[in-house]
Design an enzyme around this catalytic site. Structure first.
Site, mmCIF file in Angstrom:
data_model
loop_
_atom_site.group_PDB
_atom_site.id
_atom_site.type_symbol
_atom_site.label_atom_id
_atom_site.label_comp_id
_atom_site.label_asym_id
_atom_site.label_seq_id
_atom_site.Cartn_x
_atom_site.Cartn_y
_atom_site.Cartn_z
ATOM 1 N N ASP A 31 0.843 -1.196 0.000
ATOM 2 C CA ASP A 31 0.000 0.000 0.000
ATOM 3 C C ASP A 31 0.872 1.238 0.000
ATOM 4 O O ASP A 31 0.560 2.242 -0.634
ATOM 5 C CB ASP A 31 -0.873 0.033 1.263
ATOM 6 C CG ASP A 31 -1.936 -1.042 1.219
ATOM 7 O OD1 ASP A 31 -1.999 -1.768 0.204
ATOM 8 O OD2 ASP A 31 -2.684 -1.161 2.209
ATOM 9 N N ASP A 35 0.754 4.246 -2.643
ATOM 10 C CA ASP A 35 0.470 5.628 -2.273
ATOM 11 C C ASP A 35 1.558 6.574 -2.765
ATOM 12 O O ASP A 35 1.283 7.700 -3.181
ATOM 13 C CB ASP A 35 0.325 5.751 -0.752
ATOM 14 C CG ASP A 35 -0.950 5.080 -0.275
ATOM 15 O OD1 ASP A 35 -1.826 4.807 -1.123
ATOM 16 O OD2 ASP A 35 -1.065 4.817 0.939
ATOM 17 N N SER A 80 -35.903 -6.116 -16.744
ATOM 18 C CA SER A 80 -35.887 -6.871 -15.496
ATOM 19 C C SER A 80 -35.804 -8.348 -15.837
ATOM 20 O O SER A 80 -35.641 -8.702 -16.998
ATOM 21 C CB SER A 80 -37.120 -6.626 -14.777
ATOM 22 O OG SER A 80 -37.880 -6.283 -14.282
ATOM 23 N N GLU A 111 -25.290 -17.947 -13.616
ATOM 24 C CA GLU A 111 -24.551 -16.932 -12.851
ATOM 25 C C GLU A 111 -25.255 -16.719 -11.527
ATOM 26 O O GLU A 111 -26.446 -16.966 -11.405
ATOM 27 C CB GLU A 111 -24.557 -15.596 -13.619
ATOM 28 C CG GLU A 111 -23.864 -15.647 -14.943
ATOM 29 C CD GLU A 111 -24.223 -14.454 -15.822
ATOM 30 O OE1 GLU A 111 -24.354 -13.337 -15.288
ATOM 31 O OE2 GLU A 111 -24.396 -14.662 -17.035
ATOM 32 N N LYS A 113 -26.958 -14.393 -8.764
ATOM 33 C CA LYS A 113 -27.696 -13.137 -8.827
ATOM 34 C C LYS A 113 -27.249 -12.276 -7.654
ATOM 35 O O LYS A 113 -27.553 -12.562 -6.507
ATOM 36 C CB LYS A 113 -29.200 -13.407 -8.761
ATOM 37 C CG LYS A 113 -30.051 -12.195 -9.022
ATOM 38 C CD LYS A 113 -31.507 -12.609 -9.266
ATOM 39 C CE LYS A 113 -32.368 -11.432 -9.671
ATOM 40 N NZ LYS A 113 -32.571 -10.471 -8.610
ATOM 41 N N ASP A 115 -26.971 -9.174 -5.210
ATOM 42 C CA ASP A 115 -28.021 -8.319 -4.677
ATOM 43 C C ASP A 115 -27.480 -6.927 -4.370
ATOM 44 O O ASP A 115 -26.841 -6.706 -3.350
ATOM 45 C CB ASP A 115 -28.595 -8.969 -3.415
ATOM 46 C CG ASP A 115 -30.002 -8.492 -3.146
ATOM 47 O OD1 ASP A 115 -30.569 -7.807 -4.023
ATOM 48 O OD2 ASP A 115 -30.528 -8.796 -2.070
ATOM 49 N N ARG A 134 -30.268 2.214 -13.140
ATOM 50 C CA ARG A 134 -31.304 1.553 -13.891
ATOM 51 C C ARG A 134 -32.553 2.423 -14.048
ATOM 52 O O ARG A 134 -33.184 2.450 -15.093
ATOM 53 C CB ARG A 134 -31.644 0.276 -13.144
ATOM 54 C CG ARG A 134 -32.709 -0.533 -13.716
ATOM 55 C CD ARG A 134 -33.087 -1.580 -12.672
ATOM 56 N NE ARG A 134 -34.454 -1.920 -12.842
ATOM 57 C CZ ARG A 134 -34.832 -2.961 -13.565
ATOM 58 N NH1 ARG A 134 -33.940 -3.740 -14.108
ATOM 59 N NH2 ARG A 134 -36.100 -3.221 -13.719
ATOM 60 N N TYR A 222 -22.020 -8.454 -15.576
ATOM 61 C CA TYR A 222 -22.613 -9.687 -16.092
ATOM 62 C C TYR A 222 -23.166 -9.616 -17.510
ATOM 63 O O TYR A 222 -23.673 -10.603 -18.020
ATOM 64 C CB TYR A 222 -23.715 -10.183 -15.148
ATOM 65 C CG TYR A 222 -24.725 -9.123 -14.758
ATOM 66 C CD1 TYR A 222 -25.645 -8.638 -15.667
ATOM 67 C CD2 TYR A 222 -24.753 -8.624 -13.457
ATOM 68 C CE1 TYR A 222 -26.559 -7.678 -15.313
ATOM 69 C CE2 TYR A 222 -25.673 -7.655 -13.090
ATOM 70 C CZ TYR A 222 -26.576 -7.188 -14.020
ATOM 71 O OH TYR A 222 -27.471 -6.226 -13.672
ATOM 72 N N LYS A 285 -29.194 -18.015 -18.263
ATOM 73 C CA LYS A 285 -29.311 -17.333 -19.554
ATOM 74 C C LYS A 285 -29.041 -18.306 -20.688
ATOM 75 O O LYS A 285 -28.073 -19.071 -20.615
ATOM 76 C CB LYS A 285 -28.299 -16.172 -19.631
ATOM 77 C CG LYS A 285 -28.503 -15.132 -18.536
ATOM 78 C CD LYS A 285 -27.398 -14.087 -18.487
ATOM 79 C CE LYS A 285 -27.627 -13.155 -17.294
ATOM 80 N NZ LYS A 285 -26.509 -12.252 -17.022
ATOM 81 N N LYS A 309 -34.985 -17.750 -7.716
ATOM 82 C CA LYS A 309 -34.776 -17.133 -6.402
ATOM 83 C C LYS A 309 -34.569 -18.213 -5.351
ATOM 84 O O LYS A 309 -35.369 -19.146 -5.251
ATOM 85 C CB LYS A 309 -36.001 -16.296 -6.009
ATOM 86 C CG LYS A 309 -36.206 -15.090 -6.892
ATOM 87 C CD LYS A 309 -35.497 -13.868 -6.323
ATOM 88 C CE LYS A 309 -35.796 -12.660 -7.166
ATOM 89 N NZ LYS A 309 -36.003 -11.441 -6.470
ATOM 90 N N CYS A 401 -38.599 4.948 29.865
ATOM 91 C CA CYS A 401 -37.354 4.194 29.767
ATOM 92 C C CYS A 401 -37.380 2.979 30.700
ATOM 93 O O CYS A 401 -37.673 3.125 31.881
ATOM 94 C CB CYS A 401 -36.184 5.108 30.113
ATOM 95 S SG CYS A 401 -34.615 4.239 30.117
ATOM 96 N N CYS A 404 -34.540 3.691 33.525
ATOM 97 C CA CYS A 404 -34.545 4.807 34.492
ATOM 98 C C CYS A 404 -35.922 5.444 34.616
ATOM 99 O O CYS A 404 -36.098 6.426 35.323
ATOM 100 C CB CYS A 404 -33.510 5.854 34.100
ATOM 101 S SG CYS A 404 -34.025 6.847 32.684
ATOM 102 N N CYS A 419 -34.347 8.078 25.340
ATOM 103 C CA CYS A 419 -34.448 8.406 26.759
ATOM 104 C C CYS A 419 -33.619 9.662 26.965
ATOM 105 O O CYS A 419 -32.425 9.672 26.701
ATOM 106 C CB CYS A 419 -33.905 7.266 27.618
ATOM 107 S SG CYS A 419 -33.638 7.798 29.319
ATOM 108 N N CYS A 425 -29.289 7.826 33.381
ATOM 109 C CA CYS A 425 -29.778 6.547 32.872
ATOM 110 C C CYS A 425 -28.594 5.574 32.766
ATOM 111 O O CYS A 425 -27.665 5.805 31.992
ATOM 112 C CB CYS A 425 -30.424 6.793 31.511
ATOM 113 S SG CYS A 425 -31.169 5.342 30.788
#
Ligand code: AMP
Ligand code: ZN
Length: 665
Positions: A31, A35, A80, A111, A113, A115, A134, A222, A285, A309, A401, A404, A419, A425
């Site tokens: 890193d 940088d 969709s 593939e 799906k 989310d 979309r 995809y 597909k 699904k 609460c 308290c 509260c 509390c």
């Protein structure tokens, strides 16, 4: 040496390292080295604005503000997907397809799906030119500036690509990053985000792209659409996209028949829980583009693809009771206590109910059979009532609460009840001390969260300043304490007096003041006294401090009890000032003068030059304006700046003039 070539080489090199790190997950430099190279590029680009490129890897840090996202019509509609929930559904789908195609033998690409939020990215001549959400499928929002900050999305492609195409994918937030973001929210006393998907899609519409750059978003691709594509089937398309530099998950598989599709589904139904991000199904597909073209689209979705699904892991169980937890900031969280039940490999006893609105909306009552689901969240949630129990009244949310007995308040526009008994509390008091001692704050060794509760319950501390009066003999009598552990605890507290001001400020637990904000404020005000006297106007002039933070800081210092606690902490020797390193060269020779630095210098780096101005009492401005007194001009000062300085009649001085200025008596 040819500067332009140097810049281009650095860009190429950084693109490659980004690809190795974010796409292939296989970094080949540290890193630190990365940088350094980035900084080198940024410096060169600053000196040579003529070589600016909006697709340079230096642009990934963001910083553009989009107030209104432009609506853009999709050149190719974003469809969709039809859904299926069983193997019979898939068989029916194949039968329909075979009717159109006439019983040919078919291959399917399987593939996962992903989310998240779908995105369409246009590339022209190998460069990212536009990214659009979309929306309604016909038109979406132009979020190009935000998308460019996502490091796994290539800004420049490799290999042989068509001159123009769109690629579709899903913007996701992997679990690990999501949990980290939530931890940061919890640290500043805010409620965490509810799930990765909504957080990812919300991120796309943030106005400040620098904020988006900070979020650990990712993009999985995809589908490619366009003319003259150098492949004729979906699976090859995925491989090709990968070769151009896109992040295309490697789990995808080519299936020769539905049985192989089912195998893929069965495997991932179980193993998806091992993936670092959320998936909610499989997309199947038809592989061959000729077949796809013959099948075409319905009004809503392609006929050649279907989503399967996964059954969300859902069970029913009895809601035994609802309890209410009080957080460090007083926020109330209702929790469902459930009859223990097996779900997604663990036994679930409790589930989150979020807030009063949620309970009312789902009309959940004690004794009901409820549906419990495990999604992307760590804690399972209740999604509805399966069967009403014996309770005839809707659940009445608590008005006081549970800890308290103070009457709860609910601010306009907030979902959570609070509260208000900040100082009396118990869970709020304990929570604040736990935050104070935590690793990112005062990092007190030898003292843990449970001990804090013990100390409080035994009347030994009632706020964090009391910690500094604890003596070994006070703590020894506590449960599980011995001479040694008591000494460690007291020593740990003593050592915390060396913690620098910025972390002390974070440790105080001012609402909305997280680590970064605390740093900004400490650096700007330098002492707690200066900060406590700042007005809202002062505060919001500080870089990155908004209204909400400013209000919260003001409220904190207006409170008499907070002021007493701070005075006590001060008297014990806790750091409330930035300790400036003693600078023997400091003078006030330039006081009252504002400088702008432009170009490259021989004897100073730009940063050193700025430091020399400040060390001598001058101010450094970022752009030339009527307030500028001097422009220190080096080589390659931008022509626009030169003209502006001349127009405003500002003295332009050289590096040597400047040195003379600070060496005069
Ligand atoms: P739905 O939102 O349930 O109609 O599902 C359609 C959405 O699934 C698409 O708009 C994509 O955003 C998303 N999606 C996720 N993974 C894939 C994938 N591998 N192929 C196609 N679409 C996908
Ligand atoms: Zn309370």
């Amino acid at each position: 040496m040819d500067i332009h070539k140097k810049i281009q080489d650095l860009r190429e090199e950084l693109n490659l390292h980004n690809h190795n790190y974010y796409v292939l997950d296989n970094a080949t430099i540290s890193d630190f080295e990365f940088d350094q190279k980035l900084k080198e590029l940024q410096d060169l680009e600053a000196k040579h604005p003529e070589f600016f490129d909006e697709n340079s890897p230096s642009q990934r840090v963001g910083g553009t503000i989009t107030k209104n996202f432009q609506t853009v019509v999709h050149e190719n509609r974003m469809y969709s997907l039809d859904n299926s929930y069983s193997k019979e559904d898939l068989q029916d789908w194949e039968t329909k397809i075979q009717k159109v195609l006439g019983n040919v033998s078919l291959q399917y690409t399987c593939e996962l799906k992903y989310d998240g939020a779908s995105i369409s990215i246009t590339y022209e001549n190998g460069k990212l030119s536009k990214a659009v959400t979309r929306g309604d499928g016909f038109q979406g929002d132009d979020v190009t500036n935000n998308i460019k900050t996502i490091k796994s999305i290539p800004l420049q492609l490799k290999g042989n690509f068509p001159s123009k195409f769109d690629i579709r994918g899903e913007i996701i937030l992997p679990f690990e990053g999501f949990e980290k973001m939530n931890q940061e929210l919890i640290d500043i006393g805010e409620s965490p985000y509810s799930n990765p998907r909504n957080t990812a899609s919300g991120s796309l519409k943030l106005q400040d792209s620098a904020e988006v750059a900070k979020r650990p978003l990712d993009c999985l691709l995809y589908f490619i659409t366009g003319n003259n594509l150098p492949f004729d089937a979906q699976f090859k398309g995925l491989e090709t996209a990968r070769n151009w530099g896109f992040k295309v998950p490697t789990q995808s598989k080519l299936a020769n028949n539905l049985d192989e599709v089912f195998e893929f589904i069965n495997y991932w139904d179980i193993h998806r829980h091992d993936l670092p991000y959320e998936t909610d199904g499989v997309v199947i597909k038809v592989n061959d583009f000729n077949h796809q073209n013959e099948l075409g689209y319905t009004a809503k979705s392609p006929r050649w693809a279907i989503a399967y699904k996964f059954k969300s892991e859902q069970v029913t169980t009895t809601l035994n009771s609802i309890s209410y937890q009080v957080g460090r900031t007083g926020a109330i969280t209702p929790v469902a206590n459930l009859e223990p039940v097996q779900l997604a490999g663990t036994i679930v006893k409790r589930a989150s109910l979020h807030n009063a609105d949620q309970i009312e909306k789902l009309d959940i009552r004690v004794g009901d059979e409820v549906f419990v689901e495990k999604g992307g969240e760590i804690i399972p949630k209740i999604i509805g009532v399966a069967k009403r129990g014996t309770e005839i009244e809707p659940t009445k949310y608590i008005t006081h609460c549970p800890e308290c007995q103070s009457e709860l308040i609910r601010k306009e526009g907030e979902a959570q009840h609070y509260c208000p008994n900040f100082y009396g509390c118990p869970p709020q008091i304990i929570g604040r001390i736990q935050h104070y001692i935590s690793r990112k704050a005062m990092d007190i060794e030898g003292l843990g969260g449970e001990t804090v509760a013990l100390l409080f319950n035994n009347g030994l501390v009632k706020d964090y300043s009391d910690l500094y009066e604890l003596k070994v003999e006070d703590v020894i009598p506590l449960e599980r304490m011995a001479q040694k552990s008591a000494e460690n605890l007291v020593n740990g507290i003593e050592k915390s007096k060396e913690i620098p001001f910025e972390r002390v400020l974070f440790a105080l637990g001012i609402r909305y003041v997280g680590e970064t904000v605390a740093k900004k404020l400490a650096k700007h005000y330098k002492t707690i006294d200066a900060l406590s006297q700042a007005s809202v106007m002062d505060l919001i002039l500080v870089d990155e401090i908004g209204d909400r933070i400013a209000q919260s800081v003001i409220e904190f210092f207006e409170n008499q009890e907070n002021r007493i606690i701070i005075e006590r902490l001060k008297s014990f020797g806790v750091q409330f000032e930035i300790i400036e390193k003693f600078n023997p060269n400091a003078t006030v020779k330039l006081s009252g003068k504002t400088f702008v630095v432009s170009g490259v210098f021989e004897k100073f780096s730009r940063d050193d030059l700025k430091k020399a101005i400040e060390d001598n009492g001058g101010k450094v401005g970022s752009s030339i304006s009527a307030k500028t007194d001097f422009v220190v001009a080096g080589d390659n000062m931008g022509p626009a700046k030169l003209e502006k300085a001349n127009q405003l009649g500002i003295s332009i001085i050289s590096e040597d003039d400047f040195i003379q200025m600070i060496n005069e008596n």
